[in-house]
Design an enzyme around this catalytic site. Structure first.
Site, PDB file in Angstrom:
ATOM      1  N   GLY A 268      33.269   0.022  45.876  1.00 12.50           N
ATOM      2  CA  GLY A 268      32.980   0.923  44.757  1.00 12.50           C
ATOM      3  C   GLY A 268      32.845   0.158  43.450  1.00 12.50           C
ATOM      4  O   GLY A 268      31.958   0.427  42.625  1.00 12.50           O
TER       5      GLY A 268
ATOM      6  N   LYS B  19      22.131   5.668  53.365  1.00 12.74           N
ATOM      7  CA  LYS B  19      22.497   4.381  53.990  1.00 12.74           C
ATOM      8  C   LYS B  19      23.816   4.598  54.730  1.00 12.74           C
ATOM      9  O   LYS B  19      24.885   4.580  54.133  1.00 12.74           O
ATOM     10  CB  LYS B  19      22.658   3.337  52.887  1.00 12.74           C
ATOM     11  CG  LYS B  19      22.531   1.870  53.241  1.00 12.74           C
ATOM     12  CD  LYS B  19      23.209   1.378  54.479  1.00 12.74           C
ATOM     13  CE  LYS B  19      24.381   0.489  54.173  1.00 12.74           C
ATOM     14  NZ  LYS B  19      25.348   0.446  55.287  1.00 12.74           N
TER      15      LYS B  19
ATOM     16  N   GLU C  43      33.537   7.860  45.449  1.00 12.94           N
ATOM     17  CA  GLU C  43      34.669   8.437  46.200  1.00 12.94           C
ATOM     18  C   GLU C  43      35.275   7.281  46.974  1.00 12.94           C
ATOM     19  O   GLU C  43      34.686   6.815  47.951  1.00 12.94           O
ATOM     20  CB  GLU C  43      34.176   9.507  47.193  1.00 12.94           C
ATOM     21  CG  GLU C  43      33.501  10.697  46.561  1.00 12.94           C
ATOM     22  CD  GLU C  43      34.456  11.693  45.960  1.00 12.94           C
ATOM     23  OE1 GLU C  43      35.678  11.455  46.015  1.00 12.94           O
ATOM     24  OE2 GLU C  43      33.972  12.695  45.432  1.00 12.94           O
TER      25      GLU C  43
ATOM     26  N   CYS D  46      40.325   9.107  54.074  1.00  9.97           N
ATOM     27  CA  CYS D  46      40.591   8.566  52.742  1.00  9.97           C
ATOM     28  C   CYS D  46      41.823   9.190  52.100  1.00  9.97           C
ATOM     29  O   CYS D  46      42.597   8.525  51.436  1.00  9.97           O
ATOM     30  CB  CYS D  46      39.381   8.764  51.855  1.00  9.97           C
ATOM     31  SG  CYS D  46      38.746  10.436  51.947  1.00  9.97           S
TER      32      CYS D  46
ATOM     33  N   GLU E  69      45.893   0.213  51.281  1.00  9.17           N
ATOM     34  CA  GLU E  69      45.372   1.262  52.156  1.00  9.17           C
ATOM     35  C   GLU E  69      45.247   0.700  53.570  1.00  9.17           C
ATOM     36  O   GLU E  69      44.468  -0.223  53.803  1.00  9.17           O
ATOM     37  CB  GLU E  69      43.997   1.722  51.651  1.00  9.17           C
ATOM     38  CG  GLU E  69      43.469   2.916  52.399  1.00  9.17           C
ATOM     39  CD  GLU E  69      42.078   3.325  51.936  1.00  9.17           C
ATOM     40  OE1 GLU E  69      41.262   2.447  51.591  1.00  9.17           O
ATOM     41  OE2 GLU E  69      41.797   4.538  51.941  1.00  9.17           O
TER      42      GLU E  69
ATOM     43  N   GLY F  73      33.384   5.094  49.998  1.00  4.93           N
ATOM     44  CA  GLY F  73      33.810   3.912  50.741  1.00  4.93           C
ATOM     45  C   GLY F  73      35.012   3.294  50.069  1.00  4.93           C
ATOM     46  O   GLY F  73      35.743   3.965  49.335  1.00  4.93           O
ATOM     47  N   SER F  74      35.190   2.016  50.274  1.00  8.40           N
ATOM     48  CA  SER F  74      36.393   1.355  49.764  1.00  8.40           C
ATOM     49  C   SER F  74      36.323   1.173  48.244  1.00  8.40           C
ATOM     50  O   SER F  74      35.232   1.102  47.655  1.00  8.40           O
ATOM     51  CB  SER F  74      36.534  -0.009  50.431  1.00  8.40           C
ATOM     52  OG  SER F  74      35.405  -0.794  50.136  1.00  8.40           O
ATOM     53  N   THR F  75      37.475   1.052  47.643  1.00  2.76           N
ATOM     54  CA  THR F  75      37.553   0.810  46.202  1.00  2.76           C
ATOM     55  C   THR F  75      36.902  -0.527  45.853  1.00  2.76           C
ATOM     56  O   THR F  75      36.210  -0.651  44.834  1.00  2.76           O
ATOM     57  CB  THR F  75      39.030   0.864  45.766  1.00  2.76           C
ATOM     58  OG1 THR F  75      39.453   2.232  45.862  1.00  2.76           O
ATOM     59  CG2 THR F  75      39.236   0.374  44.344  1.00  2.76           C
TER      60      THR F  75
HETATM   61  P1  NAD Z   1      33.146   0.134  52.835  1.00  6.00           P
HETATM   62  O1  NAD Z   1      33.343   0.178  51.381  1.00  6.00           O
HETATM   63  O2  NAD Z   1      33.347  -1.139  53.546  1.00  6.00           O
HETATM   64  O3  NAD Z   1      31.658   0.601  53.207  1.00  6.00           O
HETATM   65  C1  NAD Z   1      31.122   1.823  52.745  1.00  6.00           C
HETATM   66  C2  NAD Z   1      29.611   1.713  52.724  1.00  6.00           C
HETATM   67  O4  NAD Z   1      29.239   0.711  51.774  1.00  6.00           O
HETATM   68  C3  NAD Z   1      28.998   1.303  54.057  1.00  6.00           C
HETATM   69  O5  NAD Z   1      27.770   1.988  54.219  1.00  6.00           O
HETATM   70  C4  NAD Z   1      28.754  -0.190  53.856  1.00  6.00           C
HETATM   71  O6  NAD Z   1      27.706  -0.701  54.646  1.00  6.00           O
HETATM   72  C5  NAD Z   1      28.395  -0.237  52.386  1.00  6.00           C
HETATM   73  N1  NAD Z   1      28.651  -1.546  51.772  1.00  6.00           N
HETATM   74  C6  NAD Z   1      29.602  -2.451  52.101  1.00  6.00           C
HETATM   75  N2  NAD Z   1      29.505  -3.542  51.320  1.00  6.00           N
HETATM   76  C7  NAD Z   1      28.469  -3.321  50.476  1.00  6.00           C
HETATM   77  C8  NAD Z   1      27.877  -4.080  49.432  1.00  6.00           C
HETATM   78  N3  NAD Z   1      28.307  -5.298  49.102  1.00  6.00           N
HETATM   79  N4  NAD Z   1      26.846  -3.541  48.767  1.00  6.00           N
HETATM   80  C9  NAD Z   1      26.391  -2.299  49.081  1.00  6.00           C
HETATM   81  N5  NAD Z   1      26.888  -1.558  50.066  1.00  6.00           N
HETATM   82  C10 NAD Z   1      27.941  -2.044  50.757  1.00  6.00           C
HETATM   83  O7  NAD Z   1      34.066   1.299  53.422  1.00  6.00           O
HETATM   84  P2  NAD Z   1      34.285   1.708  54.949  1.00  6.00           P
HETATM   85  O8  NAD Z   1      35.118   0.645  55.587  1.00  6.00           O
HETATM   86  O9  NAD Z   1      32.985   2.096  55.584  1.00  6.00           O
HETATM   87  O10 NAD Z   1      35.118   3.050  54.804  1.00  6.00           O
HETATM   88  C11 NAD Z   1      36.474   3.075  54.587  1.00  6.00           C
HETATM   89  C12 NAD Z   1      36.771   3.273  53.113  1.00  6.00           C
HETATM   90  O11 NAD Z   1      36.116   4.437  52.644  1.00  6.00           O
HETATM   91  C13 NAD Z   1      38.244   3.502  52.870  1.00  6.00           C
HETATM   92  O12 NAD Z   1      38.650   2.786  51.728  1.00  6.00           O
HETATM   93  C14 NAD Z   1      38.317   4.998  52.602  1.00  6.00           C
HETATM   94  O13 NAD Z   1      39.413   5.400  51.837  1.00  6.00           O
HETATM   95  C15 NAD Z   1      37.039   5.234  51.902  1.00  6.00           C
HETATM   96  N6  NAD Z   1      36.657   6.647  51.975  1.00  6.00           N
HETATM   97  C16 NAD Z   1      36.754   7.421  50.849  1.00  6.00           C
HETATM   98  C17 NAD Z   1      36.451   8.779  50.905  1.00  6.00           C
HETATM   99  C18 NAD Z   1      36.563   9.669  49.690  1.00  6.00           C
HETATM  100  O14 NAD Z   1      35.990  10.751  49.687  1.00  6.00           O
HETATM  101  N7  NAD Z   1      37.265   9.249  48.653  1.00  6.00           N
HETATM  102  C19 NAD Z   1      36.025   9.345  52.112  1.00  6.00           C
HETATM  103  C20 NAD Z   1      35.937   8.534  53.231  1.00  6.00           C
HETATM  104  C21 NAD Z   1      36.253   7.171  53.149  1.00  6.00           C
END
Ligand code: NAD
Length: 502
Positions: free
Chosen positions: A253, A195, A271, A305, A405, A248-250
């Protein structure tokens, strides 16, 4: 295009982009398909604010089909029961096809994310292919275990694939992060539902096509573009998904943990976000530190990240360090159009995110920070979303810019008087993804490496990485590791088989 990538001009790349027809359909069961209800969404390029593709807006009906397809492929054993040599050849072929498709993949990644085109070529596409090849090589080398037992007994400890794995990924490194999940998950014999983030779905769809061409059986890799609430949530709640591997975001997560608890207690690996500190001691090589710090925050426009976004520096060298960071940034990291080969920093992902980043700069100023570099929007005439490389000085640990962040090209500078204060400031965060120490005293370096709470600590360098080293966080940066052979165990369960014999 026959001209080598390094020799191409902006016009060459723009011509290539104009001739690239992005595919926006989902990829399910070996076929490109529209969303079942026919809905699409606009994929907007941050370079120009223009729509580059219409993308299938998958929702729970599409997720059901994708999961059923992944489950059927898993149950049929068309992938997991293939011999190790075949699995290795297919994955190596997948890596090779990614390399052969480098122009198209790099253009799509730059159009979607706004990152400099030569980064897409040399880092994103190249590292994704390397990652798939790295895991392919484990197929005929990784053995399971025989436990020590009494005579006339045999205890085998076998790794078994989990089943259907959902890989939910962010927009900042779509190819690399997808590959970090696909490599070990496919190697272990799982089916994967990928996804991608709604901001950057194009290269993920292409990966689905290339994997099929490489010989991966239909259904083993399905790609479902769409929004988080509409596609990600039903996937993470699905009772027939065995694991969610999330980056993605905390905030999201934490939702993944909740979805797992509310559904089938599926495995979760996270992550998440970061707020990585650089600790710069008084005896540090300031030129080396300035270079590591500038590249560590401005690479990918700070949308990384583990970006080193907080500088915790000895009060005696802070001003000299700021001066050196500003010089390195101005001389070597030009902000510009992502298809201009000299550009080292491109656009931010979308208008909302740009406003958020500018809002953080304003909040820092209103809480007492001083803008030592940048601070403004740039290149409005491109129509896209560009923010200057920014340094905020006089940042206190209680300010929002020091705690949250920002995920943009914004560095904060906070000074300390002694080592204990440096450690306290560096660890004063909910995150624990990475950290760096700059000092010429190895005693201090080792003390700090032990004291800093982070999944990776760099000493006198930043952002060095290898597929052989695990990557991931402590604290609310998540748990589970991507990269290295440790990642493989996330995608497998251990089964013990006892046999008694005479
Ligand atoms: P996000 O959490 O908004 O989205 C990540 C993914 O989750 C996307 O595919 C999104 O469509 C999906 N998503 C969003 N809401 C959801 C929900 N309610 N249910 C299920 N899926 C959902 O993050 P982003 O804005 O795409 O990315 C930025 C974040 O990712 C930052 O916090 C960054 O630090 C983190 N990140 C972490 C790493 C790591 O390895 N630790 C690497 C890259 C990015």
């Amino acid at each position: 295009m026959s001209t080598p990538a390094a020799a191409r001009t902006r016009k060459d790349w723009e011509t290539l982009a104009a001739n690239t027809r992005p595919e926006g359909r989902a990829f399910i069961d070996g076929k490109l398909v529209a969303a079942r209800d026919g809905r699409v969404f606009d994929d907007v390029s941050p370079i120009s604010g223009q729509v580059v593709a219409q993308v299938a807006r998958c929702s729970s009906a599409d997720i059901d089909v994708a999961v059923a397809s992944g489950r059927a492929a898993f149950d049929a054993g068309t992938w997991r029961r293939t011999d190790p040599g075949t699995r290795k050849r297919v994955l190596l072929r997948f890596a090779q096809l990614i390399r052969e498709d480098i122009d198209r993949l790099a253009v799509l990644e730059t159009l979607d994310v706004g990152k400099p085109i030569l980064n897409s070529v040399n880092v994103d596409v190249t590292f994704a292919a390397d990652c798939i090849a790295y895991y392919a090589e484990f197929a005929d080398k990784l053995s399971d275990e025989v436990a020590p037992t009494a005579p006339h007994e045999l205890a085998l400890v076998r790794r078994e694939p989990l089943g259907v794995v959902a890989a939910v990924v962010p927009w900042n490194y779509p190819l690399i992060i997808s590959a970090w999940k696909l490599g070990p998950a496919l190697l272990a014999g799982n089916s994967v539902i990928l996804k991608p983030a709604e901001q950057s779905p194009l290269t993920a769809i292409r990966l689905g096509e290339l994997a099929l061409e490489a010989g991966l059986p239909p259904g083993v890799l399905n790609v479902v573009p769409g929004f988080g609430e509409e596609a990600g949530k039903p996937l993470a709640l699905h009772p027939d998904v065995d694991m969610v591997s999330f980056t993605g975001s905390t905030e999201v997560g934490k939702l993944m943990l909740r979805y797992a608890g509310e559904s089938n207690m599926k495995r979760v690996a996270l992550e998440c976000g970061g707020k990585s500190p650089h600790v710069v001691m008084k005896d540090a090589d300031l030129e080396a530190a300035a270079s590591g710090i500038a590249w560590g925050i401005y690479y990918n426009a700070g949308e990384t990240c583990h970006a080193g976004s907080r500088v915790i520096v000895h009060q005696g060298v802070k001003d000299a360090l700021i001066e050196a960071i500003a010089r390195v940034t101005t001389n070597t990291i030009p902000l510009g159009h992502p298809f201009e080969p000299a550009t080292q920093m491109g656009a931010l992902i979308d208008q909302g995110h740009m406003q958020r980043v500018l809002g953080y700069i304003d909040s820092g100023i209103s809480q007492g920070a001083r803008v030592a570099l940048g601070g403004k929007r740039a290149f409005e005439e491109f129509g896209g979303y560009y923010v200057e490389a920014t340094v905020l000085d006089n940042v206190r640990a209680d300010m929002r810019v020091a705690r949250e962040e920002i995920f943009g090209p914004v560095l904060t500078m906070t000074s300390f008087a002694d080592e204990a204060e440096a450690i306290r400031l560096a660890n004063d965060t909910i995150y624990g993804l990475a950290a760096a120490v700059w000092t010429s005293d190895m005693n201090v370096a080792h003390r700090l490496c032990g004291a800093l709470k982070a999944g990776t600590v760099w000493v006198n360098t930043f952002d060095r990485s290898s597929l052989a080293t695990p990557f991931g966080g402590f604290k609310q940066s998540g748990f589970g590791r991507d990269r290295s052979y440790h990642a493989i165990d996330k995608y497998a369960d251990l089964k013990t088989i006892w046999t008694a014999y005479k």
